[in-house]
Design a protein around this motif. Structure first.
Motif, PDB file in Angstrom:
ATOM      1  N   TRP A 146     -89.925 -23.079  39.586  1.00  9.20           N
ATOM      2  CA  TRP A 146     -90.620 -24.188  40.254  1.00  9.20           C
ATOM      3  C   TRP A 146     -89.801 -25.473  40.291  1.00  9.20           C
ATOM      4  O   TRP A 146     -90.274 -26.483  40.811  1.00  9.20           O
ATOM      5  CB  TRP A 146     -91.952 -24.468  39.551  1.00  9.20           C
ATOM      6  N   GLN A 324     -95.363 -27.966  31.041  1.00 10.21           N
ATOM      7  CA  GLN A 324     -94.113 -28.670  30.800  1.00 10.21           C
ATOM      8  C   GLN A 324     -94.376 -30.090  30.284  1.00 10.21           C
ATOM      9  O   GLN A 324     -93.676 -30.594  29.407  1.00 10.21           O
ATOM     10  CB  GLN A 324     -93.334 -28.714  32.127  1.00 10.21           C
ATOM     11  N   GLU A 374     -85.043 -26.409  24.410  1.00  8.48           N
ATOM     12  CA  GLU A 374     -84.778 -26.968  25.737  1.00  8.48           C
ATOM     13  C   GLU A 374     -86.004 -27.761  26.181  1.00  8.48           C
ATOM     14  O   GLU A 374     -87.079 -27.193  26.391  1.00  8.48           O
ATOM     15  CB  GLU A 374     -84.504 -25.838  26.736  1.00  8.48           C
TER      16      GLU A 374
HETATM   17  P1  NDP Z   1     -90.708 -18.463  33.841  1.00  5.53           P
HETATM   18  O1  NDP Z   1     -89.368 -17.998  33.472  1.00  5.53           O
HETATM   19  O2  NDP Z   1     -91.859 -17.891  33.129  1.00  5.53           O
HETATM   20  O3  NDP Z   1     -90.995 -18.187  35.390  1.00  5.53           O
HETATM   21  C1  NDP Z   1     -89.997 -18.135  36.362  1.00  5.53           C
HETATM   22  C2  NDP Z   1     -90.387 -17.093  37.413  1.00  5.53           C
HETATM   23  O4  NDP Z   1     -90.474 -15.803  36.801  1.00  5.53           O
HETATM   24  C3  NDP Z   1     -91.736 -17.325  38.065  1.00  5.53           C
HETATM   25  O5  NDP Z   1     -91.656 -16.960  39.438  1.00  5.53           O
HETATM   26  C4  NDP Z   1     -92.640 -16.380  37.314  1.00  5.53           C
HETATM   27  O6  NDP Z   1     -93.770 -16.052  38.062  1.00  5.53           O
HETATM   28  C5  NDP Z   1     -91.721 -15.194  37.117  1.00  5.53           C
HETATM   29  N1  NDP Z   1     -92.093 -14.278  36.027  1.00  5.53           N
HETATM   30  C6  NDP Z   1     -92.721 -14.569  34.863  1.00  5.53           C
HETATM   31  N2  NDP Z   1     -92.854 -13.464  34.104  1.00  5.53           N
HETATM   32  C7  NDP Z   1     -92.272 -12.449  34.800  1.00  5.53           C
HETATM   33  C8  NDP Z   1     -92.052 -11.058  34.529  1.00  5.53           C
HETATM   34  N3  NDP Z   1     -92.460 -10.473  33.390  1.00  5.53           N
HETATM   35  N4  NDP Z   1     -91.412 -10.338  35.464  1.00  5.53           N
HETATM   36  C9  NDP Z   1     -90.966 -10.903  36.593  1.00  5.53           C
HETATM   37  N5  NDP Z   1     -91.159 -12.202  36.903  1.00  5.53           N
HETATM   38  C10 NDP Z   1     -91.799 -12.961  36.018  1.00  5.53           C
HETATM   39  O7  NDP Z   1     -90.680 -20.043  33.773  1.00  5.53           O
HETATM   40  P2  NDP Z   1     -91.887 -21.022  33.441  1.00  5.53           P
HETATM   41  O8  NDP Z   1     -92.396 -21.531  34.700  1.00  5.53           O
HETATM   42  O9  NDP Z   1     -92.886 -20.384  32.534  1.00  5.53           O
HETATM   43  O10 NDP Z   1     -91.118 -22.164  32.629  1.00  5.53           O
HETATM   44  C11 NDP Z   1     -90.921 -22.010  31.223  1.00  5.53           C
HETATM   45  C12 NDP Z   1     -89.599 -22.559  30.782  1.00  5.53           C
HETATM   46  O11 NDP Z   1     -88.556 -21.932  31.505  1.00  5.53           O
HETATM   47  C13 NDP Z   1     -89.394 -24.026  31.035  1.00  5.53           C
HETATM   48  O12 NDP Z   1     -89.924 -24.787  30.008  1.00  5.53           O
HETATM   49  C14 NDP Z   1     -87.889 -24.126  31.088  1.00  5.53           C
HETATM   50  O13 NDP Z   1     -87.400 -24.260  29.779  1.00  5.53           O
HETATM   51  C15 NDP Z   1     -87.460 -22.787  31.645  1.00  5.53           C
HETATM   52  N6  NDP Z   1     -87.139 -22.795  33.079  1.00  5.53           N
HETATM   53  C16 NDP Z   1     -85.838 -22.662  33.425  1.00  5.53           C
HETATM   54  C17 NDP Z   1     -85.480 -22.696  34.756  1.00  5.53           C
HETATM   55  C18 NDP Z   1     -84.068 -22.584  35.198  1.00  5.53           C
HETATM   56  O14 NDP Z   1     -83.719 -23.105  36.249  1.00  5.53           O
HETATM   57  N7  NDP Z   1     -83.204 -21.885  34.468  1.00  5.53           N
HETATM   58  C19 NDP Z   1     -86.472 -22.894  35.803  1.00  5.53           C
HETATM   59  C20 NDP Z   1     -87.827 -22.982  35.330  1.00  5.53           C
HETATM   60  C21 NDP Z   1     -88.125 -22.936  34.005  1.00  5.53           C
HETATM   61  P3  NDP Z   1     -95.208 -15.763  37.372  1.00  5.53           P
HETATM   62  O15 NDP Z   1     -95.539 -16.974  36.583  1.00  5.53           O
HETATM   63  O16 NDP Z   1     -96.088 -15.494  38.542  1.00  5.53           O
HETATM   64  O17 NDP Z   1     -95.048 -14.528  36.545  1.00  5.53           O
END
Ligand code: NDP
Length: 468
Positions: A146, A324, A374
Motif C-alpha cells: 500500500w 501502521q 522497522e
Molecule cells: P503485508 O506484507 O502483509 O502485505 C503486502 C501484500 O501481501 C498485500 O497485498 C497483502 O494482501 C498480501 N499478503 C498478505 N498475506 C499474504 C499471503 N499469505 N500470501 C500472499 N499475499 C499475502 O504488509 P502489511 O500491509 O501488513 O504491512 C506490514 C509491514 O510490512 C509494515 O509495517 C512494513 O514494515 C512492511 N511493509 C513493507 C513494504 C515494502 O515496500 N517492502 C510495503 C508495505 C509494508 P492481504 O492483506 O489481502 O493479504
C-alpha cells in the motif's frame, strides 16, 4: 455503485461482497469495491494462462510497442490516477507524492520498453553452434503493498509482459482503487488476458501464491508475509522475487557538513512519510557533530508541511492505515519511556485523519524498539557514535539488508565504508535514490532477486540453450 474489484480477460466483473477503502486523511470513504473471490482467482489465472499462448509468441517489437503504449496511457491519465491515489493512500499530490509516483511509473514503463534480451552465442563456427535464448516463464502473480501501489505494480508488471509473460495482479486491500483504474486503462494497450487484476480481502493472496498454474511470484511487502509466500510457493517450486522490509542505516562521519546534508537526510528518511522500504530508518551520527546534525534536521523539518494530500502545499500526508499509525505511536512512546529525547512531534496530531507529525528522536540506542524494529513511518531514531567500526557493526546487526548510506566529505573513504554495509544498495551522501537502469534488491531477510534494468528483466525468463 461499487467499483469492480476484478478485471479478467479485459472484462470488469463484480463480486458479491464489497470492501470499503478508507481515506486516511479524513477517516471517510475513498471508495468501495466489489471484491474478487476464489472463483475469480481461478478465472484470472486461467485467462492469463490462455493469453500466454499468443502473447509469448509475439515479436519483441510488438511487445516493445505495447509497453510504450502503456507508458502513454499512464502519462495521459496521470492526474486522474494521482487524485485516486491521494484519496486512498494519503500521500500528497505534490512533492514526492502522487504526481511524482505517476511520473515514476511512466518513466519506468518507458525504460522497460527499451530493454532487450537478445540471443547470445557462446560459439558459432564450423565446430559448434551454441545459442542462449530467453523464454518467458508463463503466468506471473504480482502482489503489491500500500505504500507505492502504482509504482510497485509497474515494477512487477512491465518487465513481466515485456518479456512475454502474462500477469495476475493483486493489490493491497488498503489501496486497490488506483491499481484497478490503472489496469482498466492499460487494457487499451494490451490484448485481453495479458494483465488481469483480482482485488479482495485476505484469502486472495494465498490462493495465488499456491496456484499450480502460476510460474513466478513478484512480492513486495513485509518479511513475515514474504516467508509465507515462499512457503506457499514451495510445493510447486515457483520462481520468486521477494522485495521485503528493511531497516536501513545511514552513518554520518565527523567530517560531514550538518547544514549541507540536512535536506538529503530528511528526505532519505521521510520520503512518503517513512513508508518506503529503502527509507533511512536508523541514523548514526558522530559525536563531534551530533547536536549540530540534530539541530539542522529539526530546522529543516519545521519548513515541511504535513497535511491533507489534496492541499497543494502539503509535502507529507497522513500515515496510510491504522495498524501502521498504532505501530509508530507505540515505537515513539517506547523510545521516550526508555530515555530517548523527542526533538519535535512525538504524539499523534489528533483529528479524524491518521496524522502523525515528523518526529526526530535523539539519544536513541540499539536495544530500543524504535531502532531494532522497522518503524515504516515518520519517526527517525538518531544514534550517537564515536567509533566507526562500532557504528558499522551496529548498522549491520539486524537481520535485514536493503539499503544503507555513508555521509562524508571524504568520498573515497565513504565508498570504502559503504562496501562494509550489509545491504543491496549503499549510497554516499544520499539515501534511497533508485533508477530504472540500475538493479535494486536486498540481502539477508530483505529478500532476493533484483528489480530494474537488464538484471531485473532476466528474472522473468528462463535460459534455453540450443547446442548443435
Ligand atoms: P503485508 O506484507 O502483509 O502485505 C503486502 C501484500 O501481501 C498485500 O497485498 C497483502 O494482501 C498480501 N499478503 C498478505 N498475506 C499474504 C499471503 N499469505 N500470501 C500472499 N499475499 C499475502 O504488509 P502489511 O500491509 O501488513 O504491512 C506490514 C509491514 O510490512 C509494515 O509495517 C512494513 O514494515 C512492511 N511493509 C513493507 C513494504 C515494502 O515496500 N517492502 C510495503 C508495505 C509494508 P492481504 O492483506 O489481502 O493479504
Amino acid at each position: 455503485m461499487p467499483m469492480a474489484g476484478t478485471i479478467i480477460d479485459g472484462m470488469a466483473m463484480l463480486g458479491e461482497r464489497s470492501l470499503e477503502v478508507l481515506n486516511p486523511a479524513t477517516g471517510g470513504l475513498a471508495g468501495t469495491i466489489a471484491v474478487a473471490d476464489a472463483a475469480a482467482v481461478e478465472a484470472a489465472v486461467a485467462s492469463a494462462k490462455a493469453a500466454f499462448l499468443a502473447w509469448s509468441q509475439t515479436t519483441d517489437a510488438e511487445r516493445c510497442a505495447a509497453v510504450l503504449a502503456c507508458a502513454d496511457l499512464l502519462d495521459h491519465h496521470a492526474e486522474e490516477l494521482a487524485r485516486i491515489l491521494t484519496a486512498e493512500q494519503g500521500k500528497p499530490l505534490n512533492g514526492m507524492g502522487s504526481r511524482f509516483e505517476l511520473g515514476g511509473a511512466a518513466a519506468w514503463t518507458r525504460h522497460t520498453a527499451g530493454l532487450k534480451l537478445p540471443v547470445e552465442f557462446v560459439q558459432d563456427d564450423a565446430d559448434a553452434h551454441i545459442a542462449i535464448h530467453r523464454k518467458p516463464l508463463g503466468v506471473v502473480a504480482s502482489i503489491t503493498p500500500w505504500n507505492w501501489p502504482l509504482m510497485i505494480a509497474i515494477w512487477h508488471v512491465m518487465p513481466a509482459i515485456r518479456t512475454g509473460n502474462t500477469v495476475v495482479l493483486k493489490p493491497s486491500p488498503y489501496t486497490p482503487l488506483s491499481t484497478l483504474r490503472m489496469v482498466e486503462l492499460l487494457q487499451n494497450a494490451l490484448p485481453p488476458g495479458v494483465l488481469n487484476v483480482v482485488a479482495g480481502s485476505d484469502e486472495i493472496g494465498p490462493l495465488l501464491t499456491s496456484h499450480p498454474d502460476v510460474a513466478k511470484i513478484c512480492f513486495t511487502g513485509s518479511c513475515n508475509t514474504g516467508r509465507r509466500v515462499m512457503a506457499s510457493a514451495a510445493p510447486t517450486l515457483k520462481r520468486l522475487t521477494l522485495e521485503l522490509g528493511g531497516n536501513d542505516a545511514g552513518i554520518v562521519l565527523a567530517d560531514a557538513d550538518p547544514k549541507a546534508i540536512a535536506e538529503g537526510l530528511f528526505w532519505g528518511a521521510f520520503v512518503n512519510n517513512g513508508q518506503t522500504c529503502a527509507a533511512l530508518k536508523r541514523l548514526f551520527v558522530h559525536d563531534a557533530i551530533y547536536e549540530a546534525v540534530c539541530d539542522e534536521l529539526v530546522a529543516y523539518a519545521a519548513t515541511i508541511k504535513t497535511g491533507a494530500g489534496t492541499d497543494e502545499d502539503s509535502l507529507l500526508g497522513p500515515i496510510q492505515n491504522r495498524m501502521q499509525f498504532d505501530k509508530v505511536t507505540r515505537l515513539v512512546d517506547e523510545a521516550a519511556a526508555a530515555g530517548a529525547r523527542i526533538l519535535n512531534g512525538g504524539a499523534p496530531s489528533g483529528g479524524d485523519g491518521l496524522f502523525y507529525p515528523v518526529t526526530l528522536v535523539a539519544n536513541a540506542m540499539p536495544g530500543m524498539s524504535l531502532v531494532d524494529e522497522e518503524q515504516f513511518g515518520p519517526a527517525l531514531p538518531i544514534i550517537r557514535y564515536s567509533d566507526i567500526d562500532t557504528a558499522i557493526d551496529q548498522a549491520n546487526a539486524v537481520d535485514v539488508g536493503l539499503g544503507g548510506s555513508i555521509w562524508s566529505s571524504d568520498i573515497p573513504r565513504a565508498r570504502d565504508l559503504a562496501m562494509r554495509l550489509e545491504c543491496g544498495t549503499a549510497w554516499v551522501n544520499k539515501h534511497g535514490g533508485i533508477r530504472p537502469d540500475t538493479p535494486f534488491g536486498g540481502v539477508k531477510a530483505s529478500g532476493f532477486g533484483v528489480e530494474f534494468g537488464q538484471h531485473g528483466l532476466e528474472e522473468f525468463v528462463s535460459l534455453h540453450v540450443i547446442h548443435d
